[in-house]
Design a protein around this motif. Structure first.
Motif, PDB file in Angstrom:
ATOM      1  N   TRP A  47       0.856  -1.228   0.042  1.00 29.03           N
ATOM      2  CA  TRP A  47       0.049  -0.001  -0.117  1.00 29.03           C
ATOM      3  C   TRP A  47       0.958   1.345  -0.166  1.00 29.03           C
ATOM      4  N   ARG A  84       2.239 -11.460   4.740  1.00 24.20           N
ATOM      5  CA  ARG A  84       1.575 -10.078   4.415  1.00 24.20           C
ATOM      6  C   ARG A  84      -0.100 -10.574   4.488  1.00 24.20           C
ATOM      7  N   GLY A  85      -0.666  -9.639   5.073  1.00 19.74           N
ATOM      8  CA  GLY A  85      -2.117  -9.635   5.121  1.00 19.74           C
ATOM      9  C   GLY A  85      -2.844  -8.829   4.118  1.00 19.74           C
ATOM     10  N   HIS A  88      -0.750  -3.175   4.480  1.00 12.21           N
ATOM     11  CA  HIS A  88      -0.965  -1.900   4.961  1.00 12.21           C
ATOM     12  C   HIS A  88       0.100  -1.315   5.988  1.00 12.21           C
ATOM     13  N   THR A  93       6.375  -4.151   6.413  1.00 10.48           N
ATOM     14  CA  THR A  93       6.877  -5.203   6.835  1.00 10.48           C
ATOM     15  C   THR A  93       6.448  -6.384   6.147  1.00 10.48           C
ATOM     16  N   THR A 145     -10.490   1.564  10.649  1.00  6.09           N
ATOM     17  CA  THR A 145     -11.299   2.431   9.996  1.00  6.09           C
ATOM     18  C   THR A 145     -11.050   2.746   8.545  1.00  6.09           C
ATOM     19  N   ALA A 152      -5.612  -8.883   9.741  1.00  6.66           N
ATOM     20  CA  ALA A 152      -4.346  -9.627  10.389  1.00  6.66           C
ATOM     21  C   ALA A 152      -3.627  -8.760  11.026  1.00  6.66           C
ATOM     22  N   GLY A 153      -2.617  -8.103  10.395  1.00  6.91           N
ATOM     23  CA  GLY A 153      -1.790  -7.168  11.099  1.00  6.91           C
ATOM     24  C   GLY A 153      -2.454  -6.214  12.184  1.00  6.91           C
ATOM     25  N   TYR A 317      -6.764   8.285   2.561  1.00  4.84           N
ATOM     26  CA  TYR A 317      -5.242   7.589   2.480  1.00  4.84           C
ATOM     27  C   TYR A 317      -5.183   6.440   1.353  1.00  4.84           C
ATOM     28  N   HIS A 456      10.932 -10.538  10.136  1.00  7.02           N
ATOM     29  CA  HIS A 456      10.573  -9.287   9.358  1.00  7.02           C
ATOM     30  C   HIS A 456       9.178  -8.645   9.691  1.00  7.02           C
TER      31      HIS A 456
HETATM   32  C1  LIG Z   1      -4.917   3.626   5.903  1.00  5.33           C
HETATM   33  C2  LIG Z   1      -4.590   3.141   7.248  1.00  5.33           C
HETATM   34  C3  LIG Z   1      -5.423   3.076   8.239  1.00  5.33           C
HETATM   35  C4  LIG Z   1      -5.119   2.553   9.521  1.00  5.33           C
HETATM   36  N1  LIG Z   1      -6.286   2.471  10.349  1.00  5.33           N
HETATM   37  C5  LIG Z   1      -5.917   1.804  11.299  1.00  5.33           C
HETATM   38  C6  LIG Z   1      -7.056   1.708  12.481  1.00  5.33           C
HETATM   39  O1  LIG Z   1      -8.104   2.279  12.222  1.00  5.33           O
HETATM   40  N2  LIG Z   1      -6.510   1.068  13.675  1.00  5.33           N
HETATM   41  C7  LIG Z   1      -5.414   0.466  13.811  1.00  5.33           C
HETATM   42  O2  LIG Z   1      -5.145   0.037  14.868  1.00  5.33           O
HETATM   43  N3  LIG Z   1      -4.635   0.592  12.954  1.00  5.33           N
HETATM   44  C8  LIG Z   1      -4.693   1.162  11.668  1.00  5.33           C
HETATM   45  N4  LIG Z   1      -3.952   1.137  10.691  1.00  5.33           N
HETATM   46  C9  LIG Z   1      -2.681   0.614  11.001  1.00  5.33           C
HETATM   47  C10 LIG Z   1      -2.406  -0.819  10.542  1.00  5.33           C
HETATM   48  O3  LIG Z   1      -2.919  -1.750  12.039  1.00  5.33           O
HETATM   49  C11 LIG Z   1      -1.249  -1.768  10.361  1.00  5.33           C
HETATM   50  O4  LIG Z   1      -0.782  -0.906   9.153  1.00  5.33           O
HETATM   51  C12 LIG Z   1      -1.352  -3.241  10.137  1.00  5.33           C
HETATM   52  O5  LIG Z   1      -0.046  -3.592  10.105  1.00  5.33           O
HETATM   53  C13 LIG Z   1      -2.227  -3.529   8.895  1.00  5.33           C
HETATM   54  O6  LIG Z   1      -2.296  -4.797   8.659  1.00  5.33           O
HETATM   55  P1  LIG Z   1      -2.316  -5.605   7.284  1.00  5.33           P
HETATM   56  O7  LIG Z   1      -2.486  -6.959   7.548  1.00  5.33           O
HETATM   57  O8  LIG Z   1      -2.966  -4.707   6.346  1.00  5.33           O
HETATM   58  O9  LIG Z   1      -0.661  -5.522   7.144  1.00  5.33           O
HETATM   59  P2  LIG Z   1       0.379  -6.122   6.334  1.00  5.33           P
HETATM   60  O10 LIG Z   1       1.428  -5.066   5.778  1.00  5.33           O
HETATM   61  O11 LIG Z   1      -0.263  -7.200   5.345  1.00  5.33           O
HETATM   62  O12 LIG Z   1       0.865  -6.830   7.511  1.00  5.33           O
HETATM   63  C14 LIG Z   1       1.859  -6.274   8.380  1.00  5.33           C
HETATM   64  C15 LIG Z   1       2.477  -7.338   9.322  1.00  5.33           C
HETATM   65  O13 LIG Z   1       1.483  -8.089  10.046  1.00  5.33           O
HETATM   66  C16 LIG Z   1       1.766  -9.183  10.234  1.00  5.33           C
HETATM   67  N5  LIG Z   1       0.728 -10.188   9.475  1.00  5.33           N
HETATM   68  C17 LIG Z   1       0.100  -9.677   8.643  1.00  5.33           C
HETATM   69  N6  LIG Z   1      -0.754 -10.728   8.213  1.00  5.33           N
HETATM   70  C18 LIG Z   1      -0.550 -11.881   8.974  1.00  5.33           C
HETATM   71  C19 LIG Z   1      -0.884 -13.272   9.248  1.00  5.33           C
HETATM   72  N7  LIG Z   1      -2.122 -13.818   8.243  1.00  5.33           N
HETATM   73  N8  LIG Z   1      -0.430 -13.960  10.161  1.00  5.33           N
HETATM   74  C20 LIG Z   1       0.613 -13.411  10.916  1.00  5.33           C
HETATM   75  N9  LIG Z   1       1.292 -12.077  11.046  1.00  5.33           N
HETATM   76  C21 LIG Z   1       0.512 -11.330   9.917  1.00  5.33           C
HETATM   77  C22 LIG Z   1       3.102  -9.273   9.705  1.00  5.33           C
HETATM   78  O14 LIG Z   1       4.083  -9.441  10.582  1.00  5.33           O
HETATM   79  C23 LIG Z   1       3.439  -8.203   8.940  1.00  5.33           C
HETATM   80  O15 LIG Z   1       4.741  -7.742   8.622  1.00  5.33           O
HETATM   81  C24 LIG Z   1      -4.015   1.633   9.673  1.00  5.33           C
HETATM   82  C25 LIG Z   1      -3.128   1.580   8.594  1.00  5.33           C
HETATM   83  C26 LIG Z   1      -3.332   2.319   7.294  1.00  5.33           C
HETATM   84  C27 LIG Z   1      -2.449   2.103   6.360  1.00  5.33           C
END
Ligand SMILES: Cc1cc2nc3c(=O)[nH]c(=O)nc-3n(C[C@H](O)[C@H](O)[C@H](O)COP(=O)(O)OP(=O)(O)OC[C@H]3O[C@@H](n4cnc5c(N)ncnc54)[C@H](O)[C@@H]3O)c2cc1C
Length: 464
Positions: A47, A84-85, A88, A93, A145, A152-153, A317, A456
């Motif tokens: 993202w 990667r989940g 975001h 990471t 939000t 996941a993350g 965003y 990582h």
């Molecule tokens: C636009 C935006 C809005 C956001 N709003 C909020 C919010 O409202 N509240 C809040 O708390 N946070 C918010 N965040 C922060 C968000 O919690 C983190 O960015 C989180 O890492 C996103 O999770 P992801 O799975 O999309 O991330 P990814 O980049 O896919 O993963 C991040 C990390 O999570 C772990 N992970 C992912 N998937 C798995 C899996 N299946 N099993 C084990 N580990 C895994 C890994 O360590 C990975 O490195 C926001 C981020 C953005 C960019």
């Protein structure tokens, strides 16, 4: 597929023979993508366009068996692994340089149990799909939000959202997870099975394995009274002081945020956001002071479907812009902290950047998990956003300067999901994210991931 250069957990390169990679590919139901494939550039993207990494392989599991194969393969060949989940992570990471990415984006199954108020959702699900499925039954749980964020993350780090004050963090609503640990085993982890690990997963980030599915508790959530009220920037100090007083006397069913932003017609404004989850008439009475304070430029608060609220910030965003983020937890919002934020925002380096106070407290204070910031009442989120990668230094500097200036007014803790970049937000920020739970988490890490295969991320080092 030819022989492949890959990065190991030690950070050095090695070569995987073509036959080894082919056998791995054939062991998977989902695709395995290499740099020579047409889909590679799309597969390595995350993202945040400020992150540009080139993994050697991207495995996209189609099911739990694929995840187990991928983890075993990485373990056997000592590969650097990123999981990667929803992609975001601000720090990016979810993608590594030179190693193996386990990209969960094909695992998007969601099954709601409307009778027992539970949902099971796979590791690649995003909040938009999650909310849509659960709201079909008038149910919901605390979630991010932005509909494009992965469950996941967000959940593994804690998980703030508009339902937080009433129902706690996303991780507080977890009932169990299916987890593939570093030994390639799938474990069902809950309060009764591996309870120590279950404690650590709820706040310990992605340190303990790959979550293939999450099971959450759901709550009846009908239309909410929610939205933003905008005030002119000239009233920023008074509006944030009002927000501080209003939010500290708040009601169990009301979650509030406040931030500074620049509108598309380039006006700086203060935004106060509310979400009331309960009888609408009572909500109207409670939020009336937000509308009455000063003369709003715009009052967008209205009854709306919870899914409409959840997509309200969608356009603020967008994917593939440049981002950098830092944050502070606060026990209170002092007048001095308000002055610093307002004065710094007056010379914000990009009209897309947004500092905002996200309310903690309420039910978020009550959980017993590895999330370390229960005593904080706010998370102050400083998000820099810009378009031209050549301007990165300027916008990152603006954010860091504001963060530094606010340090005396903060708890010293940071949210694991808001850590900016590994290269400069190193070990001390990771300690600040896990706080007093770090040692217990390190012992769990030693037990379940002794070789630190899942490194990582915002990494907890095994002890010894
Ligand atoms: C636009 C935006 C809005 C956001 N709003 C909020 C919010 O409202 N509240 C809040 O708390 N946070 C918010 N965040 C922060 C968000 O919690 C983190 O960015 C989180 O890492 C996103 O999770 P992801 O799975 O999309 O991330 P990814 O980049 O896919 O993963 C991040 C990390 O999570 C772990 N992970 C992912 N998937 C798995 C899996 N299946 N099993 C084990 N580990 C895994 C890994 O360590 C990975 O490195 C926001 C981020 C953005 C960019």
């Amino acid at each position: 597929m030819a022989d492949l250069r890959v990065t190991t957990t030690r950070g050095v390169d090695t070569v995987l023979k073509e036959a080894v990679v082919t056998a791995f590919k054939q062991s998977l139901r989902g695709p395995l993508i290499a740099p020579s494939d047409d889909s590679y550039d799309e597969a390595r993207r995350v993202w945040n366009a400020n992150i540009d990494r080139r993994p050697s392989l991207v495995a996209c599991p189609a099911g739990v068996a694929d995840v187990m194969h991928a983890v075993n393969f990485a373990h056997e060949h000592h590969l650097l692994v990123a999981v990667r989940g929803g992609a975001h992570s601000f720090a990016g990471t979810g993608v590594c340089h030179g190693g193996l990415v386990i990209d969960m984006s094909l695992m998007k199954g969601i099954r709601v149990d409307p009778v027992r108020h539970m949902v099971r959702a796979e590791g690649g699900v995003k909040w938009g799909a999650f909310d849509r499925e659960t709201q079909a039954f008038g149910l919901a749980t605390t979630g991010g939000t932005d509909p494009d964020t992965g469950i996941a993350g967000l959940t593994l780090g804690g998980g703030f959202g508009w339902l937080g004050y009433k129902y706690g963090l996303a991780c507080d609503n977890l009932l169990s997870v299916d987890l593939v640990t570093a030994d390639g085993q799938m474990r069902i982890v809950s309060d009764t099975e591996y309870p120590d690990l279950f404690w650590g997963l709820r706040g310990g980030g992605g340190n303990f394995g790959v979550v293939t599915s999450f099971e959450y508790r759901l709550h009846p959530v009908g239309p909410v009274l929610a939205g933003l009220v905008l005030y002119p920037f000239a009233q920023a100090k008074e509006a944030l002081q009002f927000y501080r007083d209003f939010s500290s006397a708040t009601h169990e069913e009301l979650t509030t945020y406040a931030g500074l932003l620049t509108t598309p017609d380039e006006a700086k404004v203060v935004a106060i956001g509310v979400c009331y989850v309960g009888p609408l008439a009572e909500g109207e009475r409670l939020i009336a002071p937000v509308r009455r304070f000063g003369l709003p430029l715009e009052d967008q608060i209205r009854p709306m479907a919870y899914t409409a609220l959840q997509s309200l910030m969608d356009t603020a965003y967008p994917p593939r812009n440049q981002y950098y983020q830092k944050d502070h937890f606060l026990r209170e919002i002092s007048d001095e902290a308000i002055d610093i934020v307002v004065e710094h925002f007056a010379r914000v380096s990009s009209p897309l950047s947004i500092p905002f106070f996200q309310q903690s407290g309420g039910a978020m204070r009550r959980g017993n998990t590895a999330y370390a910031h229960r005593a904080a009442l706010y998370n102050l989120v400083l998000t820099a956003q810009w378009l031209d990668p050549g301007e990165s230094e300027r916008h990152v500097r603006w954010t860091r300067e504001l963060w530094q200036a606010l340090r005396p007014y903060a708890t010293g803790g940071v949210y694991v999901n808001h850590i900016g970049r590994e290269d400069e937000d190193g070990a001390d920020q990771i300690r600040a994210a896990y706080g007093t739970n770090y040692q217990r988490l390190a012992e769990l890490k030693t037990q379940y991931d002794p070789t630190n295969l899942f490194r990582h991320n915002q990494n907890i080092k095994p002890t010894g």
